[in-house]
Design a protein around this motif. Structure first.
Motif, PDB file in Angstrom:
ATOM      1  N   ASP A 199      11.383 -23.657  26.974  1.00 15.04           N
ATOM      2  CA  ASP A 199      10.455 -24.793  26.881  1.00 15.04           C
ATOM      3  C   ASP A 199       9.530 -24.899  28.089  1.00 15.04           C
ATOM      4  O   ASP A 199       8.469 -25.531  28.005  1.00 15.04           O
ATOM      5  N   ILE A 200       9.905 -24.280  29.217  1.00 18.37           N
ATOM      6  CA  ILE A 200       9.029 -24.335  30.391  1.00 18.37           C
ATOM      7  C   ILE A 200       8.545 -22.944  30.797  1.00 18.37           C
ATOM      8  O   ILE A 200       7.967 -22.783  31.880  1.00 18.37           O
ATOM      9  N   VAL A 205       6.850 -23.697  36.734  1.00 18.49           N
ATOM     10  CA  VAL A 205       7.571 -24.876  37.211  1.00 18.49           C
ATOM     11  C   VAL A 205       9.071 -24.613  37.355  1.00 18.49           C
ATOM     12  O   VAL A 205       9.790 -25.438  37.917  1.00 18.49           O
ATOM     13  N   ALA A 206       9.550 -23.474  36.878  1.00 14.96           N
ATOM     14  CA  ALA A 206      10.973 -23.170  36.959  1.00 14.96           C
ATOM     15  C   ALA A 206      11.381 -22.892  38.411  1.00 14.96           C
ATOM     16  O   ALA A 206      10.623 -22.310  39.185  1.00 14.96           O
ATOM     17  N   SER A 207      12.581 -23.319  38.760  1.00 13.97           N
ATOM     18  CA  SER A 207      13.100 -23.079  40.107  1.00 13.97           C
ATOM     19  C   SER A 207      13.797 -21.718  40.164  1.00 13.97           C
ATOM     20  O   SER A 207      14.535 -21.349  39.267  1.00 13.97           O
ATOM     21  N   GLU A 208      13.530 -20.991  41.226  1.00 15.26           N
ATOM     22  CA  GLU A 208      14.155 -19.682  41.424  1.00 15.26           C
ATOM     23  C   GLU A 208      15.400 -19.765  42.293  1.00 15.26           C
ATOM     24  O   GLU A 208      16.038 -18.742  42.573  1.00 15.26           O
ATOM     25  N   GLU A 209      15.804 -20.961  42.729  1.00 15.21           N
ATOM     26  CA  GLU A 209      16.870 -21.103  43.706  1.00 15.21           C
ATOM     27  C   GLU A 209      18.206 -20.565  43.194  1.00 15.21           C
ATOM     28  O   GLU A 209      18.934 -19.895  43.930  1.00 15.21           O
ATOM     29  N   SER A 210      18.559 -20.848  41.953  1.00 19.24           N
ATOM     30  CA  SER A 210      19.831 -20.375  41.407  1.00 19.24           C
ATOM     31  C   SER A 210      19.871 -18.848  41.372  1.00 19.24           C
ATOM     32  O   SER A 210      20.894 -18.235  41.693  1.00 19.24           O
ATOM     33  N   PHE A 211      18.752 -18.218  41.014  1.00 14.83           N
ATOM     34  CA  PHE A 211      18.702 -16.762  40.987  1.00 14.83           C
ATOM     35  C   PHE A 211      18.817 -16.195  42.400  1.00 14.83           C
ATOM     36  O   PHE A 211      19.511 -15.190  42.623  1.00 14.83           O
ATOM     37  N   ARG A 212      18.159 -16.853  43.357  1.00 18.96           N
ATOM     38  CA  ARG A 212      18.259 -16.408  44.754  1.00 18.96           C
ATOM     39  C   ARG A 212      19.706 -16.479  45.235  1.00 18.96           C
ATOM     40  O   ARG A 212      20.208 -15.551  45.875  1.00 18.96           O
TER      41      ARG A 212
END
Length: 258
Positions: A199-200, A205-212
């Motif tokens: 949906d986004i 606007v998605a955050s990359e923090e979890s992947f990092r």
């Protein structure tokens, strides 16, 4: 290909991106998710999904099955297996001292059988067997308080009985930086704890923090595995003393299984 490279030792581990399970099935790959794909391709019969963020960690006895089936899968053998996987995972994460908290399945841990029998018949016996092996584990703990105690530092990892019992509180507290780790594999595999979020997509606007954090976790676990193997490669033999006389003497010739 990434799994084969990891098995061959050509890479340190694998960090997977989010996967859409419906799309996976539409493509003809009938797996419940990445966890099951990695278990199959690495020929791993005993594994579990472990979510982590900072000091909060939760490992699951069941994951991508219906609630009705999940209850049937809560056996003494499976609970004991996941406690063992949690114990192993804490070592691989470099924790020298840790306590495992095991959640109950039923409300208030069944109130001594008023709301179910799984605690008495499966969960408690598994905990006692693990304690007899020297694993520092406690429970069963009522599901509505076990995460409060974990956040307070009483437990380093929580054994959840089913998917949403562990994922609902975890994602409420750590949606932005949570990491998914597959415990029990011979290789390292992590991923962000969120889904594909179509949906986004494409909106920046998605955050990359979890992947990092999944990348960092994979590196940390890989290095800790090397340290653990080195530290346990050549353990000292047990020492036996002859205490039959006044002069005690060390006997290094005695076999350990005697």
């Amino acid at each position: 290909k990434a799994i084969s490279y990891a098995l061959e030792g050509r890479i340190a581990g694998v960090v997977t991106a989010p996967i859409n399970k419906e799309a996976l099935h539409l493509a003809g790959h009938l797996y419940s998710g990445h966890t099951e794909i990695f278990a199959d391709y690495t020929h791993t019969p005993h594994y579990a999904m472990l979510l982590m963020s900072g000091k909060l960690r939760v490992i699951h006895c069941t994951t991508h099955v219906s609630m009705r089936k999940a209850c049937d899968l809560i056996t003494k053998e499976r609970v004991g297996e996941v406690i063992g996987l949690a114990d192993q995972a804490m070592k691989m994460m470099g924790l020298p001292h840790y306590t495992i908290g095991v959640a109950g399945l039923n409300a208030h841990c069944s109130e001594n059988g008023l709301f179910g029998t799984e605690e008495a018949e499966a969960i408690s016996p598994a905990i006692r067997e693990a304690q007899a092996k020297g694993i520092h584990v406690e429970g069963p703990v009522p599901p509505d308080t076990v995460f409060v105690k974990a956040l307070a530092g009483q437990y380093d990892v929580v054994v959840a009985m089913y998917h949403d019992q562990g994922l609902a509180p975890f994602k409420t507290l750590a949606m932005d930086d949570g990491v998914n780790y597959t415990a029990g594999l011979s290789i390292v595999r992590t991923s962000p704890a969120h889904g594909t979020a179509y949906d986004i997509a494409g909106q920046n606007v998605a955050s990359e923090e979890s992947f990092r954090q999944a990348l960092y976790a994979a590196l940390d676990i890989y290095r800790n595995r090397i340290r653990y193997r080195e530290a346990t490669a050549n353990p000292l033999r047990k020492q036996y003393f002859d205490k039959g006389g006044d002069n005690e003497k060390l006997d290094l010739t005695k076999e350990e299984d005697e």
